[in-house]
Write an enzyme that holds these catalytic residues in place. Structure first.
Site, PDB file in Angstrom:
ATOM      1  N   ASP A  52      61.009  85.026  -7.446  1.00 56.17           N
ATOM      2  CA  ASP A  52      59.825  85.704  -7.991  1.00 56.17           C
ATOM      3  C   ASP A  52      59.239  84.887  -9.144  1.00 56.17           C
ATOM      4  O   ASP A  52      58.212  85.263  -9.723  1.00 56.17           O
ATOM      5  CB  ASP A  52      60.135  87.149  -8.396  1.00 56.17           C
ATOM      6  CG  ASP A  52      61.255  87.261  -9.409  1.00 56.17           C
ATOM      7  OD1 ASP A  52      61.796  86.222  -9.832  1.00 56.17           O
ATOM      8  OD2 ASP A  52      61.585  88.408  -9.792  1.00 56.17           O
ATOM      9  N   SER A  53      59.843  83.716  -9.420  1.00 54.48           N
ATOM     10  CA  SER A  53      59.219  82.749 -10.339  1.00 54.48           C
ATOM     11  C   SER A  53      57.903  82.251  -9.746  1.00 54.48           C
ATOM     12  O   SER A  53      57.111  81.610 -10.449  1.00 54.48           O
ATOM     13  CB  SER A  53      60.163  81.577 -10.617  1.00 54.48           C
ATOM     14  OG  SER A  53      60.677  81.050  -9.417  1.00 54.48           O
ATOM     15  N   ASP A  91      63.825  86.790  -3.439  1.00 55.00           N
ATOM     16  CA  ASP A  91      63.923  87.792  -4.511  1.00 55.00           C
ATOM     17  C   ASP A  91      63.240  89.092  -4.114  1.00 55.00           C
ATOM     18  O   ASP A  91      62.088  89.081  -3.658  1.00 55.00           O
ATOM     19  CB  ASP A  91      63.224  87.271  -5.778  1.00 55.00           C
ATOM     20  CG  ASP A  91      64.177  86.546  -6.704  1.00 55.00           C
ATOM     21  OD1 ASP A  91      65.385  86.845  -6.698  1.00 55.00           O
ATOM     22  OD2 ASP A  91      63.696  85.665  -7.447  1.00 55.00           O
ATOM     23  N   LYS A 121      67.883  88.678  -2.923  1.00 52.18           N
ATOM     24  CA  LYS A 121      68.527  88.623  -4.242  1.00 52.18           C
ATOM     25  C   LYS A 121      67.969  89.726  -5.128  1.00 52.18           C
ATOM     26  O   LYS A 121      66.759  89.975  -5.123  1.00 52.18           O
ATOM     27  CB  LYS A 121      68.299  87.251  -4.886  1.00 52.18           C
ATOM     28  CG  LYS A 121      68.849  87.148  -6.312  1.00 52.18           C
ATOM     29  CD  LYS A 121      68.962  85.720  -6.801  1.00 52.18           C
ATOM     30  CE  LYS A 121      67.699  85.126  -7.340  1.00 52.18           C
ATOM     31  NZ  LYS A 121      67.109  85.829  -8.493  1.00 52.18           N
ATOM     32  N   GLU A 123      68.351  91.493  -9.191  1.00 48.83           N
ATOM     33  CA  GLU A 123      68.830  91.272 -10.557  1.00 48.83           C
ATOM     34  C   GLU A 123      69.562  92.516 -11.062  1.00 48.83           C
ATOM     35  O   GLU A 123      69.064  93.635 -10.920  1.00 48.83           O
ATOM     36  CB  GLU A 123      67.655  90.976 -11.490  1.00 48.83           C
ATOM     37  CG  GLU A 123      66.954  89.661 -11.175  1.00 48.83           C
ATOM     38  CD  GLU A 123      65.814  89.335 -12.141  1.00 48.83           C
ATOM     39  OE1 GLU A 123      65.628  90.058 -13.143  1.00 48.83           O
ATOM     40  OE2 GLU A 123      65.114  88.336 -11.878  1.00 48.83           O
ATOM     41  N   GLU A 190      72.419  83.122 -14.890  1.00 51.19           N
ATOM     42  CA  GLU A 190      71.308  82.448 -15.580  1.00 51.19           C
ATOM     43  C   GLU A 190      71.508  82.459 -17.094  1.00 51.19           C
ATOM     44  O   GLU A 190      71.725  83.505 -17.709  1.00 51.19           O
ATOM     45  CB  GLU A 190      69.969  83.129 -15.216  1.00 51.19           C
ATOM     46  CG  GLU A 190      68.794  82.460 -15.908  1.00 51.19           C
ATOM     47  CD  GLU A 190      67.430  82.803 -15.300  1.00 51.19           C
ATOM     48  OE1 GLU A 190      67.381  83.494 -14.270  1.00 51.19           O
ATOM     49  OE2 GLU A 190      66.419  82.359 -15.871  1.00 51.19           O
TER      50      GLU A 190
END
Ligand code: KIV
Length: 272
Positions: A52-53, A91, A121, A123, A190
């Protein structure tokens, strides 16, 4: 092609697991479009993260929060059309899985069905475990993401190193063990201290993939546009740039502009 030892046609979660067991490091980069994903895959990367970057490096937002599920599916579909060998994980964007495991499953299924991705993925740790369990129950491979989790940036307030204090480090280890026990196939760590990442990597059987988490993770991930030097103003300590594409592209486009203005382009050979 890289020096990757594994002579495999397709990377799977089982192969990633065996790489950890055999001590072969796992290489991972982000990609968001067909053309670059094709090169990344052909060069021998083990995993592509459709991160999602994309919200930052593709769309120009300040955070990862605005990107939508439809936009992630668009990027993931383009990447999937490009790759032959690597494992592609996507993501789940902010707001599509937190606090509602049914919604989480719907989001994961949309990504898998509409893009053809190989896994998703999420978070977080204990607070999202119900969503992780439900997605796994549908047979979708899930990767965790602990430490600095950019979707929670407004909770953290800054992008500094996480889990330097004992309480947060203990919680992170607990979360990593929980994600592994629940059935995740890997976890991104991270921006945490290298010593803590080493402890986590030893404590769990699934691969850890680090970004700013030191050399003892089972693999490493970076954002492609940072590695290629397209993003010029982002210079964290953990980043190694392999190219300076911003300057190269800038010069090339400047040359093109000059050639068009001067009438040098197109030449006699470049017309019909
Ligand atoms: O979105 C992303 O690119 C990521 C990496 C930084 C791990 O989550």
């Amino acid at each position: 092609m890289s020096t990757a030892k594994k002579d495999v046609k397709r990377i799977t979660t089982h192969i990633l697991q065996s790489m950890k067991q055999e001590g072969e490091k796992i290489s991972m980069l982000t990609a968001y479009d067909f053309s670059l994903a094709k090169i990344v895959d052909a060069a021998g990367i083990d995993m592509i993260l459709v991160g999602d970057s994309a919200s930052n490096v593709i769309a120009g937002h300040e955070t990862t929060l605005p990107i939508t599920l439809d936009q992630m599916i668009y990027h993931a579909s383009a990447v999937i059309r490009a790759v032959k060998r690597c494992f592609v994980v996507v993501d789940l964007p902010f707001g599509t899985y937190q606090g509602n495991s049914t919604k989480a499953l719907d989001s994961a299924i949309r990504i898998m069905k509409e893009s053809g991705a190989h896994g998703v993925k999420l978070e977080g740790g204990e607070e999202i475990i119900e969503s992780v369990e439900r997605i796994l129950s549908a047979g979708v491979p899930v990767m965790g993401h602990l430490g600095l989790t950019p979707q929670s940036i407004y909770k953290f307030g800054t992008y500094t190193v996480r889990a330097k204090e004992k309480a947060e480090a203990d919680r992170l280890i607990k979360d990593a063990k929980l994600l592994a026990k629940t059935g995740c196939f890997g976890v991104v760590l991270e921006k945490i201290p290298a010593k803590l990442a080493k402890r986590v990597s030893k404590a769990i059987k699934i691969p850890t993939i680090g970004i700013g988490a030191g050399p003892d993770c089972d693999g490493q991930v970076l954002v492609l546009h940072d590695v290629l030097g397209i993003t010029k103003d982002f210079n964290p300590r953990f980043l190694r740039r392999y190219l300076n594409l911003y300057d190269e592209i800038h010069e090339a486009i400047g040359n093109y502009v000059d050639d068009v203005k001067s009438g040098d382009f197109p030449s006699a050979k470049e017309q019909y």
